[in-house]
Scaffold this motif. Structure first.
Motif, mmCIF file in Angstrom:
data_model
loop_
_atom_site.group_PDB
_atom_site.id
_atom_site.type_symbol
_atom_site.label_atom_id
_atom_site.label_comp_id
_atom_site.label_asym_id
_atom_site.label_seq_id
_atom_site.Cartn_x
_atom_site.Cartn_y
_atom_site.Cartn_z
ATOM 1 N N CYS A 98 0.838 -1.203 0.000
ATOM 2 C CA CYS A 98 0.000 0.000 0.000
ATOM 3 C C CYS A 98 0.865 1.242 0.000
ATOM 4 C CB CYS A 98 -0.937 0.019 1.211
ATOM 5 S SG CYS A 98 -0.134 0.486 2.767
ATOM 6 N N GLY A 99 0.259 2.345 -0.362
ATOM 7 C CA GLY A 99 0.845 3.658 -0.180
ATOM 8 C C GLY A 99 0.165 4.310 1.015
ATOM 9 N N VAL A 100 0.955 4.919 1.894
ATOM 10 C CA VAL A 100 0.420 5.574 3.091
ATOM 11 C C VAL A 100 0.651 7.072 2.957
ATOM 12 C CG1 VAL A 100 0.406 5.585 5.605
ATOM 13 C CG2 VAL A 100 1.222 3.558 4.381
ATOM 14 N N VAL A 101 -0.383 7.855 3.234
ATOM 15 C CA VAL A 101 -0.270 9.314 3.152
ATOM 16 C C VAL A 101 -0.895 9.927 4.395
ATOM 17 C CG1 VAL A 101 -0.968 11.405 1.917
ATOM 18 C CG2 VAL A 101 -0.306 9.353 0.635
ATOM 19 N N LEU A 102 -0.210 10.880 4.995
ATOM 20 C CA LEU A 102 -0.764 11.632 6.113
ATOM 21 C C LEU A 102 -0.985 13.072 5.681
ATOM 22 C CD1 LEU A 102 -1.194 11.127 9.369
ATOM 23 C CD2 LEU A 102 0.486 12.976 9.431
ATOM 24 N N HIS A 103 -2.159 13.604 6.015
ATOM 25 C CA HIS A 103 -2.486 15.002 5.746
ATOM 26 C C HIS A 103 -2.372 15.810 7.037
ATOM 27 C CE1 HIS A 103 -4.442 12.688 2.560
ATOM 28 N NE2 HIS A 103 -4.442 13.794 1.826
ATOM 29 N N ASN A 104 -2.088 17.092 6.908
ATOM 30 C CA ASN A 104 -2.121 17.951 8.088
ATOM 31 C C ASN A 104 -3.576 18.361 8.362
ATOM 32 O OD1 ASN A 104 -2.711 19.999 6.260
ATOM 33 N ND2 ASN A 104 -0.703 20.966 6.410
ATOM 34 N N ASP A 105 -3.766 19.205 9.352
ATOM 35 C CA ASP A 105 -5.130 19.575 9.737
ATOM 36 C C ASP A 105 -5.841 20.384 8.669
ATOM 37 O OD1 ASP A 105 -4.818 18.256 12.132
ATOM 38 O OD2 ASP A 105 -4.153 20.045 13.224
ATOM 39 N N GLU A 106 -5.102 20.909 7.721
ATOM 40 C CA GLU A 106 -5.706 21.652 6.611
ATOM 41 C C GLU A 106 -5.990 20.755 5.414
ATOM 42 O OE1 GLU A 106 -2.868 23.058 8.319
ATOM 43 O OE2 GLU A 106 -4.527 23.904 9.506
ATOM 44 N N ALA A 113 3.101 9.799 12.841
ATOM 45 C CA ALA A 113 1.678 9.537 12.650
ATOM 46 C C ALA A 113 1.431 8.763 11.362
ATOM 47 C CB ALA A 113 0.903 10.852 12.636
ATOM 48 N N MET A 114 2.165 9.104 10.320
ATOM 49 C CA MET A 114 2.040 8.381 9.053
ATOM 50 C C MET A 114 2.467 6.930 9.222
ATOM 51 S SD MET A 114 4.066 7.139 6.389
ATOM 52 C CE MET A 114 5.579 8.083 6.571
ATOM 53 N N MET A 115 3.584 6.694 9.923
ATOM 54 C CA MET A 115 4.062 5.340 10.144
ATOM 55 C C MET A 115 3.056 4.524 10.956
ATOM 56 S SD MET A 115 7.036 4.765 8.666
ATOM 57 C CE MET A 115 7.625 3.348 9.589
ATOM 58 N N ARG A 116 2.462 5.112 11.983
ATOM 59 C CA ARG A 116 1.475 4.384 12.783
ATOM 60 C C ARG A 116 0.267 4.003 11.943
ATOM 61 N NH1 ARG A 116 3.272 8.037 16.919
ATOM 62 N NH2 ARG A 116 1.635 9.531 16.353
ATOM 63 N N THR A 117 -0.130 4.875 11.034
ATOM 64 C CA THR A 117 -1.244 4.560 10.143
ATOM 65 C C THR A 117 -0.905 3.353 9.281
ATOM 66 O OG1 THR A 117 -2.004 6.850 10.077
ATOM 67 C CG2 THR A 117 -2.656 5.441 8.238
ATOM 68 N N GLY A 118 0.299 3.324 8.738
ATOM 69 C CA GLY A 118 0.728 2.174 7.947
ATOM 70 C C GLY A 118 0.856 0.916 8.773
ATOM 71 N N HIS A 119 1.350 1.052 9.999
ATOM 72 C CA HIS A 119 1.466 -0.107 10.880
ATOM 73 C C HIS A 119 0.093 -0.710 11.176
ATOM 74 C CE1 HIS A 119 5.583 1.298 12.680
ATOM 75 N NE2 HIS A 119 5.720 0.694 11.512
ATOM 76 N N ALA A 120 -0.912 0.145 11.360
ATOM 77 C CA ALA A 120 -2.264 -0.347 11.621
ATOM 78 C C ALA A 120 -2.776 -1.156 10.432
ATOM 79 C CB ALA A 120 -3.193 0.824 11.926
ATOM 80 N N TRP A 121 -2.528 -0.636 9.228
ATOM 81 C CA TRP A 121 -2.923 -1.381 8.021
ATOM 82 C C TRP A 121 -2.210 -2.721 7.959
ATOM 83 C CZ3 TRP A 121 0.646 -2.851 4.268
ATOM 84 C CH2 TRP A 121 0.104 -3.500 3.149
ATOM 85 N N ALA A 122 -0.913 -2.722 8.216
ATOM 86 C CA ALA A 122 -0.116 -3.940 8.096
ATOM 87 C C ALA A 122 -0.542 -4.983 9.123
ATOM 88 C CB ALA A 122 1.363 -3.607 8.252
ATOM 89 N N HIS A 123 -0.779 -4.564 10.363
ATOM 90 C CA HIS A 123 -1.190 -5.519 11.385
ATOM 91 C C HIS A 123 -2.536 -6.142 11.025
ATOM 92 C CE1 HIS A 123 -2.653 -7.010 15.307
ATOM 93 N NE2 HIS A 123 -1.371 -7.259 15.533
#
Length: 249
Positions: free
Chosen positions: A155-163, A198-208
């Protein structure tokens, strides 16, 4: 139970970061991907005991890369045979890019609500990564060719800021129960704000959720900022590796 040895990580890495073309010579594997990263465009030994005819095999590897208009590169890990190392030293191959293999056990992780998971070949993800990494179209094309060779879940993981602006991205692929992360990038003007973690944690959640129970990645020895990020997430240094190129040490 401890983390696996270098052989497990290196073989998973071959699947998670493939060459577009690969050719085996005993326990040595030559890989080419149009020059996109040294990892996917190098030869490496996966068995320290495979040390027969190393001089001839080095020469054959040099010819193999030359036929593809690529510079010859050896990836040196704890699995490289002593005879190979000695031959490279005697021939004057220089050492570059000292790096570390990092890894950790992967447990359940909460995704960040600002994070998104993309199909790894989704043009939207590729466009975001291209902007964050400042890639030209030619380099993006080489990345797309490498991704076309992927035969494992990714997968590709992307994190956005609050904007809602994309500020960090990575590529994650699962091989042999190990999620291997690469192409980590954070917007140069948005660093030290926690976006990378935060981006890495999002990817880790997907992977787990997809079945991975170990996480691994590579980091250069001189990148102290990235090492601090990964250690903060729970990664630890497993072993060292580097690359060898022809030339004067």
């Amino acid at each position: 139970m401890g983390l696996p040895d270098a052989s497990v990580f290196e073989r998973a890495g071959l699947k998670a970061w493939p060459g577009v073309e690969a050719e085996w010579d005993g326990a040595w594997v030559r890989r080419a991907a149009g020059g996109y990263t040294k990892r996917a465009n190098s030869v490496q030994c996966l068995d320290p005991a495979d040390e027969a005819d190393v001089t001839e095999r080095i020469a054959a590897a040099v010819d193999w890369f030359a036929a593809r208009n690529l510079p010859p590169v050896f990836r040196i890990t704890p699995l490289s045979s002593p005879a190979l190392l000695q031959a490279l030293d005697e021939q004057g191959w220089r050492t570059i890019d000292a790096s570390y293999q990092f890894a950790m056990d992967l447990g359940p992780t909460e995704t960040d609500p600002r994070g998104l998971i993309f199909d790894v070949r989704d043009p939207a993800y590729l466009a975001i990564h291209q902007r964050l990494a400042d890639y030209g179209d030619e380099r993006r094309g080489k990345l797309e060719a490498l991704l076309g060779a992927l035969a494992v879940q990714a997968c590709g993981v992307v994190l956005h800021n609050d904007e809602g602006v994309p500020v960090a991205s990575a590529l994650m692929a699962i091989a042999d129960g190990i999620v291997v992360t690469g192409n980590v990038v954070t917007d140069a003007g948005q660093r030290r704000k926690g976006y990378g973690a935060a981006m890495m944690r999002t990817g880790h959640a997907w992977a787990h959720a997809a079945g991975a129970r170990i996480a691994a990645l590579n980091v250069q020895a001189d990148n102290s900022g990235a090492q601090a990020l990964y250690r903060g997430l729970g990664y630890s240094r497993q072993y060292d590796y580097n690359y060898r190129l022809p030339g004067t040490p």
